[in-house]
Write an enzyme that holds these catalytic residues in place. Structure first.
Site, mmCIF file in Angstrom:
data_model
loop_
_atom_site.group_PDB
_atom_site.id
_atom_site.type_symbol
_atom_site.label_atom_id
_atom_site.label_comp_id
_atom_site.label_asym_id
_atom_site.label_seq_id
_atom_site.Cartn_x
_atom_site.Cartn_y
_atom_site.Cartn_z
ATOM 1 N N HIS A 49 0.838 -1.210 0.000
ATOM 2 C CA HIS A 49 0.000 0.000 0.000
ATOM 3 C C HIS A 49 0.867 1.252 0.000
ATOM 4 O O HIS A 49 1.928 1.285 0.636
ATOM 5 C CB HIS A 49 -0.889 0.015 1.245
ATOM 6 N N ARG A 311 -7.110 -11.799 9.467
ATOM 7 C CA ARG A 311 -6.399 -10.596 9.927
ATOM 8 C C ARG A 311 -6.202 -10.674 11.441
ATOM 9 O O ARG A 311 -7.115 -11.103 12.159
ATOM 10 C CB ARG A 311 -7.213 -9.343 9.616
HETATM 11 C C1 LIG Z 1 -7.404 -11.031 4.004
HETATM 12 C C2 LIG Z 1 -6.139 -10.255 4.241
HETATM 13 C C3 LIG Z 1 -5.681 -9.325 3.307
HETATM 14 C C4 LIG Z 1 -4.515 -8.597 3.533
HETATM 15 N N1 LIG Z 1 -4.022 -7.795 2.549
HETATM 16 C C5 LIG Z 1 -2.873 -7.113 2.767
HETATM 17 C C6 LIG Z 1 -2.297 -6.320 1.746
HETATM 18 O O1 LIG Z 1 -2.722 -6.332 0.594
HETATM 19 N N2 LIG Z 1 -1.213 -5.568 2.054
HETATM 20 C C7 LIG Z 1 -0.684 -5.553 3.306
HETATM 21 O O2 LIG Z 1 0.253 -4.803 3.538
HETATM 22 N N3 LIG Z 1 -1.156 -6.362 4.272
HETATM 23 C C8 LIG Z 1 -2.220 -7.150 4.028
HETATM 24 N N4 LIG Z 1 -2.704 -7.975 4.980
HETATM 25 C C9 LIG Z 1 -2.003 -8.065 6.256
HETATM 26 C C10 LIG Z 1 -0.768 -8.954 6.167
HETATM 27 O O3 LIG Z 1 -1.055 -10.165 5.497
HETATM 28 C C11 LIG Z 1 -0.281 -9.212 7.577
HETATM 29 O O4 LIG Z 1 -0.152 -7.984 8.245
HETATM 30 C C12 LIG Z 1 1.058 -9.920 7.619
HETATM 31 O O5 LIG Z 1 1.077 -11.034 6.775
HETATM 32 C C13 LIG Z 1 1.345 -10.327 9.061
HETATM 33 O O6 LIG Z 1 2.570 -10.999 9.076
HETATM 34 P P1 LIG Z 1 3.083 -11.637 10.430
HETATM 35 O O7 LIG Z 1 4.444 -12.142 10.162
HETATM 36 O O8 LIG Z 1 2.875 -10.689 11.550
HETATM 37 O O9 LIG Z 1 2.074 -12.835 10.740
HETATM 38 P P2 LIG Z 1 1.940 -14.280 10.098
HETATM 39 O O10 LIG Z 1 2.177 -14.291 8.655
HETATM 40 O O11 LIG Z 1 0.621 -14.821 10.567
HETATM 41 O O12 LIG Z 1 3.121 -15.106 10.767
HETATM 42 C C14 LIG Z 1 3.101 -15.471 12.120
HETATM 43 C C15 LIG Z 1 3.831 -16.797 12.257
HETATM 44 O O13 LIG Z 1 3.944 -17.136 13.637
HETATM 45 C C16 LIG Z 1 3.830 -18.537 13.766
HETATM 46 N N5 LIG Z 1 3.448 -18.870 15.134
HETATM 47 C C17 LIG Z 1 2.293 -18.543 15.764
HETATM 48 N N6 LIG Z 1 2.304 -19.032 17.021
HETATM 49 C C18 LIG Z 1 3.484 -19.679 17.172
HETATM 50 C C19 LIG Z 1 4.063 -20.418 18.253
HETATM 51 N N7 LIG Z 1 3.414 -20.591 19.418
HETATM 52 N N8 LIG Z 1 5.283 -20.972 18.076
HETATM 53 C C20 LIG Z 1 5.961 -20.813 16.896
HETATM 54 N N9 LIG Z 1 5.431 -20.135 15.842
HETATM 55 C C21 LIG Z 1 4.217 -19.579 15.988
HETATM 56 C C22 LIG Z 1 2.732 -18.862 12.753
HETATM 57 O O14 LIG Z 1 2.757 -20.238 12.407
HETATM 58 C C23 LIG Z 1 3.076 -17.952 11.603
HETATM 59 O O15 LIG Z 1 3.911 -18.582 10.658
HETATM 60 C C24 LIG Z 1 -3.833 -8.760 4.756
HETATM 61 C C25 LIG Z 1 -4.269 -9.717 5.681
HETATM 62 C C26 LIG Z 1 -5.384 -10.480 5.415
HETATM 63 C C27 LIG Z 1 -5.782 -11.555 6.364
#
Ligand SMILES: Cc1cc2nc3c(=O)[nH]c(=O)nc-3n(C[C@H](O)[C@H](O)[C@H](O)COP(=O)(O)OP(=O)(O)OC[C@H]3O[C@@H](n4cnc5c(N)ncnc54)[C@H](O)[C@@H]3O)c2cc1C
Length: 482
Positions: A49, A311
């Site tokens: 974005h 999300r």
């Molecule tokens: C429908 C949707 C559309 C979106 N569109 C966009 C977009 O177009 N642009 C944008 O910027 N953002 C978008 N987002 C947001 C974006 O996808 C997220 O903000 C981002 O992927 C989050 O990344 P993360 O690494 O925080 O979480 P995640 O990708 O969820 O990674 C967290 C990891 O932690 C691991 N984990 C959890 N608990 C444990 C545990 N106890 N022990 C070991 N590992 C664990 C999980 O297995 C996972 O692999 C969207 C989200 C959604 C759902």
């Protein structure tokens, strides 16, 4: 003893691992799944974005805007498919023009570059398939689309090349403070000692936080469902087309993907639970009908897949990034624009560690590049030379996407090798085409069984437990002469 343990290998954990791998630190990433990017990072709109959407003054606005240029640079350096196609927010009635003007003003406050308002005629010239109801649009030319899987993988692979350790199938179940930092327990019995903990656990970041600090945020998953359409629809639009945002978020978009498909979605409904990524006929119907307000002529008979992602919403209208206890940093509540903001989130985490007294000395030998062979993108001459040098590049495994066995072999020898059929798909595109792995799935299964020296019945489709074959259907007894 590790200096830093990162929990989670989504885009936020991977970006933080990459950023930390510049320094002389002993870093480990603990991930409960068998691959990177299997949480929210796996199923989203794949949009970087521009930064006009988050409210001014929030971390979301600051980190998104800071990340736009960083993301582009990372994608170029690390060979991640990306395209700066720009985005539009369509005003589909005269009333919505006010929202577009509001967003334009917000873009200026947030420091987003080059946004402007387009007239109806200008929108239709750039996007001829947009509804004739369009009255105006906000245009944000810095917005991009990426491949979120390969983006995460590229950051993680580069971190591994620079000495970070990734431990998969490692489910963090407990964290206790020690004199020097923390003792993390995983899978109930394995332990990891570390000075610093980074909580990048996505939808489970509240559970991880609660192992160390008083509960003060709760993640309430909100599901978004999508349609993915065949490449024959891939040129229906040229940029990411949003509708005006409402209380329930940025709304349903229509966008090209970096692989040449068309993506339509997401809706926004409460998820049954954090791992519930089912789709429903009602919600997909809502998504289809809503998208047709923007682009009425989308041919939904060309759908090749539907999917959903959750999300990590909290009660705070912002990311939750702070040191929740000494040496314990939450990178939590990373909802959209989390994919967009990841590089700046990672830099902020490193800054917080440095402010907390961690001494960073840069490595002399930081490797900051990556590339892979994409056979289908080569010229005829290049293909011929490659096959001559290695005949495995002449064996096509996925016909829809023209992926060769040589590319799958390369993935299997890479720093984070694929361990399932879908993990091969994420790395090579084998199975991403029109037949959705009907042809190549069994061949990829064979290659995985051979590479790992396992039985075919033990090959996984994706996460742990997703066996493709449940048992052998035929047993042969080979006797002499028969
Ligand atoms: C429908 C949707 C559309 C979106 N569109 C966009 C977009 O177009 N642009 C944008 O910027 N953002 C978008 N987002 C947001 C974006 O996808 C997220 O903000 C981002 O992927 C989050 O990344 P993360 O690494 O925080 O979480 P995640 O990708 O969820 O990674 C967290 C990891 O932690 C691991 N984990 C959890 N608990 C444990 C545990 N106890 N022990 C070991 N590992 C664990 C999980 O297995 C996972 O692999 C969207 C989200 C959604 C759902």
């Amino acid at each position: 003893m590790f200096d830093v343990a990162i929990i989670g290998s989504g885009i936020v954990g991977a970006a933080t691992a990459y950023e930390l791998s510049r320094y002389d630190l002993n870093v480990v990433v603990l991930e409960r799944e068998n691959d990177v990017a299997l949480g929210a990072t796996k199923a989203n709109s794949a949009v970087i974005h521009a930064g006009y959407d988050p409210s001014p003054g929030t971390l979301m606005a600051k980190l998104d805007v800071e990340s736009v240029a960083l993301t582009k640079e990372l994608c170029e350096k690390l060979d991640v498919p990306h395209k700066q196609c720009g985005a539009m927010v369509l005003a589909l009635s005269d009333d919505e023009v006010k929202t577009v003007e509001f967003l334009h003003n917000q873009a200026l406050i947030n420091g987003v570059k080059d946004t402007h308002i387009l007239s109806k005629a200008e929108v239709l010239r750039l996007e001829p398939n947009v509804s004739q109801d369009v009255a105006a649009a906000l245009h944000a030319p810095t917005a991009m689309i990426v491949d979120p899987w390969e983006y995460t993988l590229a950051l993680a692979e580069t971190a591994v090349r620079n000495g970070v350790e990734f431990r998969f199938d490692t489910d963090v179940t407990d964290i206790k403070p020690t004199e020097q930092g923390y003792k993390i327990t995983a899978n109930a019995t394995e332990t990891v000692d570390t000075r610093i903990v980074i909580n990048a656990a996505g939808l489970y970041a509240d559970d991880i936080h609660n192992m160390v600090a008083e509960p003060d945020f709760k993640i309430s998953p909100a599901k978004g469902e999508y349609w993915l359409l065949d490449k024959s629809e891939g040129t229906r639009v040229n940029s990411v087309l949003f509708q005006c945002p409402s209380k329930s978020g940025k709304g349903v978009l229509v966008t090209p993907t970096v692989h040449g498909n068309l993506l339509v979605g997401p809706g926004n409904i409460p998820a049954g639970d954090k791992d519930d990524v089912s789709t429903t006929a009602d919600e997909l119907k809502y998504v289809k009908e809503t998208a047709k307000r923007s682009v009425p002529c989308i041919d939904f008979s060309t759908v090749i897949r539907s999917f959903s992602g959750n999300r990590a919403n909290t009660e705070h209208n912002d990311f939750v990034i702070r040191e929740a206890a000494p040496g314990f940093i939450d990178l939590a509540g990373i909802k959209s624009p989390g994919l967009s903001s990841a590089p700046a989130i990672a830099k902020m985490a490193v800054q917080m560690m440095s402010d907390g007294g961690i001494i960073f000395s840069e490595k002399d030998s930081f490797v900051d590049s990556r590339s892979r062979i994409r056979f289908s993108e080569l010229s005829a001459d290049e293909k011929a030379k490659l096959i001559e040098s290695d005949p495995l590049y002449g064996r096509v495994i996925c016909r829809c996407e023209t992926v060769t066995e040589g590319e799958i072999r390369d993935a299997l020898l890479s720093p984070i090798p694929p361990r399932s059929i879908d993990a091969v798909k994420r790395r090579t595109n084998a199975g991403m085409g029109r037949c959705q792995s009907g042809f190549c799935g069994p061949r990829v299964l064979e290659i995985l069984a051979r590479h790992y020296g396992i039985e075919r019945v033990d090959v996984l489709q994706d996460k742990a437990g997703t066996f493709v074959l449940t048992s052998k259907t035929k047993e042969f007894v080979v006797t002499n002469g028969s």
